[in-house]
Write a protein that holds these residues in place. Structure first.
Motif, PDB file in Angstrom:
ATOM      1  N   GLU A 214       0.826  -1.212   0.000  1.00  0.00           N
ATOM      2  CA  GLU A 214       0.000   0.000   0.000  1.00  0.00           C
ATOM      3  C   GLU A 214       0.858   1.260   0.000  1.00  0.00           C
ATOM      4  O   GLU A 214       0.495   2.264  -0.616  1.00  0.00           O
ATOM      5  CB  GLU A 214      -0.932  -0.001   1.216  1.00  0.00           C
ATOM      6  CG  GLU A 214      -2.062  -1.007   1.125  1.00  0.00           C
ATOM      7  CD  GLU A 214      -3.056  -0.866   2.271  1.00  0.00           C
ATOM      8  OE1 GLU A 214      -2.951   0.135   3.022  1.00  0.00           O
ATOM      9  OE2 GLU A 214      -3.916  -1.739   2.413  1.00  0.00           O
ATOM     10  N   TRP A 217       1.763   2.651  -3.364  1.00  0.00           N
ATOM     11  CA  TRP A 217       0.659   3.373  -3.987  1.00  0.00           C
ATOM     12  C   TRP A 217       0.404   4.699  -3.286  1.00  0.00           C
ATOM     13  O   TRP A 217       0.015   5.685  -3.925  1.00  0.00           O
ATOM     14  CB  TRP A 217      -0.601   2.500  -3.985  1.00  0.00           C
ATOM     15  CG  TRP A 217      -0.484   1.349  -4.919  1.00  0.00           C
ATOM     16  CD1 TRP A 217      -0.040   0.083  -4.627  1.00  0.00           C
ATOM     17  CD2 TRP A 217      -0.772   1.340  -6.320  1.00  0.00           C
ATOM     18  NE1 TRP A 217      -0.035  -0.712  -5.746  1.00  0.00           N
ATOM     19  CE2 TRP A 217      -0.491   0.033  -6.808  1.00  0.00           C
ATOM     20  CE3 TRP A 217      -1.247   2.293  -7.211  1.00  0.00           C
ATOM     21  CZ2 TRP A 217      -0.680  -0.320  -8.141  1.00  0.00           C
ATOM     22  CZ3 TRP A 217      -1.433   1.938  -8.544  1.00  0.00           C
ATOM     23  CH2 TRP A 217      -1.152   0.655  -8.994  1.00  0.00           C
ATOM     24  N   LYS A 296      -7.012   2.619 -12.319  1.00  0.00           N
ATOM     25  CA  LYS A 296      -7.677   2.469 -11.023  1.00  0.00           C
ATOM     26  C   LYS A 296      -8.103   1.021 -10.821  1.00  0.00           C
ATOM     27  O   LYS A 296      -7.999   0.474  -9.713  1.00  0.00           O
ATOM     28  CB  LYS A 296      -8.885   3.396 -10.941  1.00  0.00           C
ATOM     29  CG  LYS A 296      -9.567   3.388  -9.589  1.00  0.00           C
ATOM     30  CD  LYS A 296     -10.712   4.389  -9.536  1.00  0.00           C
ATOM     31  CE  LYS A 296     -11.372   4.376  -8.150  1.00  0.00           C
ATOM     32  NZ  LYS A 296     -12.511   5.331  -8.092  1.00  0.00           N
ATOM     33  N   ASN A 297      -8.565   0.370 -11.894  1.00  0.00           N
ATOM     34  CA  ASN A 297      -8.972  -1.036 -11.804  1.00  0.00           C
ATOM     35  C   ASN A 297      -7.789  -1.931 -11.453  1.00  0.00           C
ATOM     36  O   ASN A 297      -7.935  -2.898 -10.695  1.00  0.00           O
ATOM     37  CB  ASN A 297      -9.599  -1.499 -13.113  1.00  0.00           C
ATOM     38  CG  ASN A 297     -10.984  -0.911 -13.342  1.00  0.00           C
ATOM     39  OD1 ASN A 297     -11.645  -0.492 -12.390  1.00  0.00           O
ATOM     40  ND2 ASN A 297     -11.419  -0.876 -14.589  1.00  0.00           N
ATOM     41  N   GLU A 299      -5.160  -1.062  -9.664  1.00  0.00           N
ATOM     42  CA  GLU A 299      -4.864  -0.837  -8.248  1.00  0.00           C
ATOM     43  C   GLU A 299      -5.860  -1.572  -7.355  1.00  0.00           C
ATOM     44  O   GLU A 299      -5.479  -2.217  -6.372  1.00  0.00           O
ATOM     45  CB  GLU A 299      -4.881   0.653  -7.938  1.00  0.00           C
ATOM     46  CG  GLU A 299      -4.544   0.985  -6.494  1.00  0.00           C
ATOM     47  CD  GLU A 299      -4.534   2.488  -6.206  1.00  0.00           C
ATOM     48  OE1 GLU A 299      -4.295   2.847  -5.041  1.00  0.00           O
ATOM     49  OE2 GLU A 299      -4.760   3.276  -7.153  1.00  0.00           O
ATOM     50  N   GLU A 300      -7.122  -1.492  -7.702  1.00  0.00           N
ATOM     51  CA  GLU A 300      -8.156  -2.127  -6.885  1.00  0.00           C
ATOM     52  C   GLU A 300      -8.109  -3.655  -6.991  1.00  0.00           C
ATOM     53  O   GLU A 300      -8.575  -4.355  -6.096  1.00  0.00           O
ATOM     54  CB  GLU A 300      -9.538  -1.627  -7.307  1.00  0.00           C
ATOM     55  CG  GLU A 300      -9.767  -0.156  -6.972  1.00  0.00           C
ATOM     56  CD  GLU A 300     -11.086   0.378  -7.510  1.00  0.00           C
ATOM     57  OE1 GLU A 300     -11.717  -0.344  -8.335  1.00  0.00           O
ATOM     58  OE2 GLU A 300     -11.492   1.486  -7.108  1.00  0.00           O
ATOM     59  N   GLY A 301      -7.534  -4.168  -8.086  1.00  0.00           N
ATOM     60  CA  GLY A 301      -7.496  -5.611  -8.285  1.00  0.00           C
ATOM     61  C   GLY A 301      -6.302  -6.289  -7.652  1.00  0.00           C
ATOM     62  O   GLY A 301      -6.256  -7.523  -7.611  1.00  0.00           O
TER      63      GLY A 301
END
Length: 306
Positions: A214, A217, A296-297, A299-301
């Protein structure tokens, strides 16, 4: 000579030879893959070689069919030192810094590596740079790197959290780091140090880390989107320029002895994220189809570990 004595002698000789056998570890940088059906491309590789109890590590690095670069780096004696290990992000950084695009970014530039550890990334960068300053807070590794006497490299002690930074570390065009944004409390001193050290124009900041952390990011968002500054108690504006996160995979193999037939035994595949910030006036970084710019997808995945 009796058969028993002969067997004993042979066993002793084999034991002696094995003690000094060369161990190897291969790591391959792969393109980012969003699905199981999408086969990744090998972008480059890194091979580490060591003798048991040796004080040096031999490393070969190549990317995109570039000429392999041979590097010899010292190993600290302190077994508890973080600087004693080549972490996955350091291997990925070394491979990426041999790419044509990175070499163009580095060419004739003054480079500073933060948290250099064994210094692999900085030494690789120095092959294209005008000069490279390796910094770390481990005094032993800094002295060992100084003893290497590589022409366009100097090594300096640097603790990011010190308010007064040494005067003998000059400003630079490019700040690089590998696996240095691994805890959130390091981000503020890391950002402040990089900002202090970078020239105001034609500069870039590159941090290679694991994509499942994390804090890697958080660093990206702090620079791209702005963040709260605990020291000033104010909202800090985004850095001026362009900030992107690039995604890759690092395929690592286990340490093997030269004559071990199971050389291709996989140890693991690690997601790699490269935070790259460039100032507005810097010539555009040349991305390829294999440099996956994170969404963004993406990062979220990714399942974050810490």
């Amino acid at each position: 000579m009796s058969v028993k004595l002969l067997v004993t002698t042979v066993l002793l000789l084999l034991s002696y030879v094995h003690t000094f056998a060369v161990e190897k570890r291969v790591s391959k940088l792969l393109s980012w893959s969003n699905s199981e059906n999408e086969a990744p491309t090998i972008l480059g590789w890194c091979e580490e070689r060591r003798l048991q109890d040796a004080r040096e590590l031999q490393v070969t690095v190549s990317c995109d069919d570039s000429e392999p670069l041979e590097v010899s780096i010292p190993i600290p004696t302190d077994e508890n030192s973080l600087a004693r290990t080549l972490w996955p992000s350091s291997l990925a950084a070394a491979i990426l810094l041999r790419s044509p695009a990175s070499k163009q970014l580095i060419k004739d530039k003054h480079v500073l590596e933060l948290g250099c550890g064994l210094g692999l990334a900085g030494i690789v960068a120095s092959s294209s740079a005008k000069s490279c300053c390796l910094t770390d807070h481990d005094e032993e590794i800094i002295q060992l790197l100084k003893n290497q006497n590589i022409p366009n490299i100097n090594a300096r002690y640097l603790e990011w959290r010190d308010e007064d930074r040494p005067d003998d570390i000059p400003s630079c065009d490019l700040v690089i780091g590998a696996d240095i944004a691994y805890y959130f409390y390091l981000l503020r001193p890391l950002m402040d140090t990089a900002k202090d050290m970078l020239r105001s124009d034609n500069s870039a900041f590159m941090v290679v880390g694991q994509a499942n952390r994390e804090s890697q990011w958080d660093l990206y968002h702090n620079i791209r989107d702005g963040c709260y500054n605990q020291l000033t108690d104010e909202r800090e504006a985004p850095w001026n320029g362009e900030t992107r996160m690039l995604l890759y995979q690092l395929q690592m193999f286990k340490w093997q002895v030269d004559d071990d037939p199971s050389f291709e035994t996989l140890d693991g595949t690690i997601p790699i994220a490269v935070m790259l910030h460039t100032s507005p006036d810097l010539e555009k970084f040349t991305f390829t189809t294999f440099d996956h710019i994170a969404t963004k997808n993406d990062e979220e995945g990714i399942m974050m570990s810490f």
